[in-house]
Write a protein that holds these residues in place. Structure first.
Motif, PDB file in Angstrom:
ATOM      1  N   LEU A 127       0.834  -1.208   0.000  1.00  0.00           N
ATOM      2  CA  LEU A 127       0.000   0.000   0.000  1.00  0.00           C
ATOM      3  C   LEU A 127       0.866   1.254   0.000  1.00  0.00           C
ATOM      4  N   LEU A 128       1.570   1.435  -1.093  1.00  0.00           N
ATOM      5  CA  LEU A 128       2.358   2.649  -1.305  1.00  0.00           C
ATOM      6  C   LEU A 128       1.533   3.630  -2.129  1.00  0.00           C
ATOM      7  N   GLY A 129       1.718   4.908  -1.862  1.00  0.00           N
ATOM      8  CA  GLY A 129       1.078   5.932  -2.679  1.00  0.00           C
ATOM      9  C   GLY A 129       1.747   6.039  -4.037  1.00  0.00           C
ATOM     10  N   ARG A 130       1.093   6.719  -4.946  1.00  0.00           N
ATOM     11  CA  ARG A 130       1.566   6.837  -6.330  1.00  0.00           C
ATOM     12  C   ARG A 130       3.023   7.305  -6.424  1.00  0.00           C
ATOM     13  N   TRP A 131       3.424   8.224  -5.585  1.00  0.00           N
ATOM     14  CA  TRP A 131       4.762   8.806  -5.690  1.00  0.00           C
ATOM     15  C   TRP A 131       5.722   8.262  -4.644  1.00  0.00           C
ATOM     16  N   GLN A 132       5.309   7.275  -3.873  1.00  0.00           N
ATOM     17  CA  GLN A 132       6.165   6.742  -2.821  1.00  0.00           C
ATOM     18  C   GLN A 132       7.054   5.617  -3.329  1.00  0.00           C
ATOM     19  N   ALA A 133       8.307   5.649  -2.890  1.00  0.00           N
ATOM     20  CA  ALA A 133       9.275   4.597  -3.205  1.00  0.00           C
ATOM     21  C   ALA A 133       9.999   4.224  -1.914  1.00  0.00           C
TER      22      ALA A 133
END
Length: 133
Positions: free
Chosen positions: A106-112
């Motif tokens: 469950l990472l956000g679109r811009w999360q790495a």
């Protein structure tokens, strides 16, 4: 399930995107619901979640750390000249835990998920632990 990611930094400060190998580990685990912990086993490196789509974000992040924790002014520098690396790593932390739902991180679109090496070049070991059902 537990797996390891090994890598070698080539510069003093370096950021490695671990998102894809961690996604692969979660997929291979077969986990539907649970948690994924990503942990680095070194005192001069850290694991953080950051935007990594624009490479300037990582460069800005490293520059901000340098401004907050300058090099060469710490008592530990008398031992092996990496006091700032230890302080930065402690501030950032050795790990991150990400929820897994329906087999997906469950990472956000811009999360790495990235490893931040603060005292390279070095060999680094990252442990990925996947827990749940």
């Amino acid at each position: 399930m537990q797996t390891e990611i090994r890598l070698r930094s080539r510069k003093k400060y370096e950021v490695f995107d671990l998102t894809e190998p961690v996604i692969k580990a979660v997929r291979e685990s077969g986990l539907a619901e649970g948690l994924c912990n990503v942990y680095v086993t070194h005192a001069t490196a850290a694991i953080v979640i950051i935007e990594n789509d624009d490479p300037n974000c990582c460069e800005d992040f490293l520059e901000a750390l340098d401004k907050m924790v300058p090099e060469g002014v710490w008592r530990h520098d008398r031992i092996d000249n990496n006091g700032a690396a230890h302080i930065k790593a402690a501030m950032l932390g050795p790990g991150e835990t990400i929820p897994v739902r329906e087999g997906v991180l469950l990472l956000g679109r811009w999360q790495a998920i990235v490893l931040v090496d603060l005292d390279g070049p070095r060999d680094r070991r990252v442990v990925v632990t996947i827990l749940g059902q």
